[in-house]
Design a protein around this motif. Sequence first.
Motif, PDB file in Angstrom:
ATOM      1  N   SER A 114       0.496  -1.350  -0.014  1.00 23.44           N
ATOM      2  CA  SER A 114       0.190   0.024  -0.247  1.00 23.44           C
ATOM      3  C   SER A 114       0.863   0.918   0.391  1.00 23.44           C
ATOM      4  CB  SER A 114      -0.636   0.086   1.615  1.00 23.44           C
ATOM      5  OG  SER A 114      -1.365   1.595   0.836  1.00 23.44           O
ATOM      6  N   PRO A 115       0.423   2.057  -1.101  1.00 22.65           N
ATOM      7  CA  PRO A 115       0.966   3.179  -0.535  1.00 22.65           C
ATOM      8  C   PRO A 115       1.941   3.756   0.923  1.00 22.65           C
ATOM      9  CG  PRO A 115      -0.387   3.963  -2.541  1.00 22.65           C
ATOM     10  CD  PRO A 115      -0.681   2.555  -1.627  1.00 22.65           C
ATOM     11  N   THR A 116      -0.067   3.392   1.375  1.00 23.87           N
ATOM     12  CA  THR A 116       0.260   4.363   2.806  1.00 23.87           C
ATOM     13  C   THR A 116       2.050   3.363   4.154  1.00 23.87           C
ATOM     14  OG1 THR A 116      -0.863   2.498   3.577  1.00 23.87           O
ATOM     15  CG2 THR A 116      -1.602   4.410   3.279  1.00 23.87           C
ATOM     16  N   ASP A 117       2.144   2.430   3.388  1.00 29.85           N
ATOM     17  CA  ASP A 117       2.896   1.785   3.882  1.00 29.85           C
ATOM     18  C   ASP A 117       4.838   2.603   3.807  1.00 29.85           C
ATOM     19  OD1 ASP A 117       1.538   0.004   4.561  1.00 29.85           O
ATOM     20  OD2 ASP A 117       2.901  -1.673   3.164  1.00 29.85           O
ATOM     21  N   PHE A 118       4.604   3.127   3.024  1.00 27.76           N
ATOM     22  CA  PHE A 118       5.857   4.590   2.847  1.00 27.76           C
ATOM     23  C   PHE A 118       5.522   5.151   3.775  1.00 27.76           C
ATOM     24  CE2 PHE A 118       4.510   3.737  -1.975  1.00 27.76           C
ATOM     25  CZ  PHE A 118       5.550   2.215  -2.056  1.00 27.76           C
ATOM     26  N   PHE A 119       5.313   5.867   4.470  1.00 33.85           N
ATOM     27  CA  PHE A 119       4.838   6.309   5.644  1.00 33.85           C
ATOM     28  C   PHE A 119       5.360   6.656   6.464  1.00 33.85           C
ATOM     29  CE2 PHE A 119       2.725   7.832   1.514  1.00 33.85           C
ATOM     30  CZ  PHE A 119       3.228   9.113   1.668  1.00 33.85           C
ATOM     31  N   ASP A 120       5.528   4.967   6.990  1.00 33.86           N
ATOM     32  CA  ASP A 120       5.370   4.372   8.787  1.00 33.86           C
ATOM     33  C   ASP A 120       6.389   4.813   9.123  1.00 33.86           C
ATOM     34  OD1 ASP A 120       3.681   3.597   8.661  1.00 33.86           O
ATOM     35  OD2 ASP A 120       4.251   0.564   8.224  1.00 33.86           O
ATOM     36  N   GLY A 121       6.465   5.968  10.197  1.00 39.48           N
ATOM     37  CA  GLY A 121       7.176   5.992  11.199  1.00 39.48           C
ATOM     38  C   GLY A 121       7.842   7.599  11.123  1.00 39.48           C
ATOM     39  N   ILE A 122       6.627   8.187  10.157  1.00 37.84           N
ATOM     40  CA  ILE A 122       6.841   9.766   9.601  1.00 37.84           C
ATOM     41  C   ILE A 122       6.087  10.238  10.254  1.00 37.84           C
ATOM     42  CG2 ILE A 122       6.898  11.471   7.723  1.00 37.84           C
ATOM     43  CD1 ILE A 122       7.648   9.366   5.668  1.00 37.84           C
ATOM     44  N   HIS A 123       6.833  10.886  11.542  1.00 41.57           N
ATOM     45  CA  HIS A 123       5.526  11.999  12.031  1.00 41.57           C
ATOM     46  C   HIS A 123       4.926  11.519  13.157  1.00 41.57           C
ATOM     47  CE1 HIS A 123       8.304  15.732  10.515  1.00 41.57           C
ATOM     48  NE2 HIS A 123       7.414  15.276   9.711  1.00 41.57           N
ATOM     49  N   GLY A 124       5.188   9.911  13.502  1.00 46.69           N
ATOM     50  CA  GLY A 124       4.365   8.944  13.939  1.00 46.69           C
ATOM     51  C   GLY A 124       2.928   8.622  13.406  1.00 46.69           C
ATOM     52  N   PHE A 125       3.093   8.667  11.874  1.00 45.58           N
ATOM     53  CA  PHE A 125       2.765   8.434  11.383  1.00 45.58           C
ATOM     54  C   PHE A 125       2.171   6.421  10.744  1.00 45.58           C
ATOM     55  CE2 PHE A 125       0.781   6.693   6.918  1.00 45.58           C
ATOM     56  CZ  PHE A 125      -0.957   7.258   7.308  1.00 45.58           C
ATOM     57  N   GLN A 126       1.473   6.287  11.117  1.00 46.96           N
ATOM     58  CA  GLN A 126       1.250   4.664  11.410  1.00 46.96           C
ATOM     59  C   GLN A 126       0.466   4.322  10.068  1.00 46.96           C
ATOM     60  OE1 GLN A 126       3.354   1.995  12.605  1.00 46.96           O
ATOM     61  NE2 GLN A 126       4.522   4.493  13.868  1.00 46.96           N
ATOM     62  N   SER A 127       0.531   3.104   9.099  1.00 46.57           N
ATOM     63  CA  SER A 127       0.074   2.969   7.810  1.00 46.57           C
ATOM     64  C   SER A 127      -1.433   2.553   8.732  1.00 46.57           C
ATOM     65  CB  SER A 127       0.122   2.042   7.036  1.00 46.57           C
ATOM     66  OG  SER A 127       0.486   1.069   7.658  1.00 46.57           O
ATOM     67  N   ASN A 128      -1.708   1.515   9.819  1.00 50.80           N
ATOM     68  CA  ASN A 128      -2.842   1.163   9.890  1.00 50.80           C
ATOM     69  C   ASN A 128      -4.117   2.789  10.706  1.00 50.80           C
ATOM     70  OD1 ASN A 128      -1.557   1.021  12.514  1.00 50.80           O
ATOM     71  ND2 ASN A 128      -1.817  -0.435  12.759  1.00 50.80           N
ATOM     72  N   GLN A 129      -2.869   3.382  11.252  1.00 50.85           N
ATOM     73  CA  GLN A 129      -4.021   4.543  12.104  1.00 50.85           C
ATOM     74  C   GLN A 129      -5.287   4.745  10.235  1.00 50.85           C
ATOM     75  OE1 GLN A 129      -1.149   7.573  12.508  1.00 50.85           O
ATOM     76  NE2 GLN A 129      -1.281   6.723  14.631  1.00 50.85           N
ATOM     77  N   MET A 130      -5.163   5.247   9.285  1.00 49.56           N
ATOM     78  CA  MET A 130      -6.075   5.687   8.450  1.00 49.56           C
ATOM     79  C   MET A 130      -7.131   4.036   8.478  1.00 49.56           C
ATOM     80  SD  MET A 130      -4.322   7.106   4.639  1.00 49.56           S
ATOM     81  CE  MET A 130      -5.471   7.313   4.352  1.00 49.56           C
ATOM     82  N   GLN A 131      -6.845   3.022   8.207  1.00 50.93           N
ATOM     83  CA  GLN A 131      -7.617   1.847   8.198  1.00 50.93           C
ATOM     84  C   GLN A 131      -8.608   2.088   9.560  1.00 50.93           C
ATOM     85  OE1 GLN A 131      -5.020  -1.053   7.824  1.00 50.93           O
ATOM     86  NE2 GLN A 131      -4.628  -0.431   5.285  1.00 50.93           N
TER      87      GLN A 131
END
Length: 87
Positions: A65-82
């Motif tokens: 998923s494109p959201t996997d690229f954002f893991d660890g950036i400013h506390g973003f976790q790809s599963n947060q959106m889901q």
Amino acid sequence: MKDREEFIKKLGSNIRKIRLDRNLSVEKLSLESGLAYSQISRVELGKRNPTAFTLYKISNSLKCSPTDFFDGIHGFQSNQMQDSYEP
């Protein structure tokens, strides 16, 4: 400006890590995604801010998923959106 540069570098680093985890070379990713070798290289090095469509093409080729690229950036976790999305 510094936050933007750090963000782009971390994004590129995450893409590179996923690519390496999948044992793909930049050349192979380039062929599979239809993107230029130099474009992928510059994204991974944090020297280019990729468009949403570029991230889409890379993620399709990496089968993630494109959201996997954002893991660890400013506390973003790809599963947060889901987890937080409710239609």
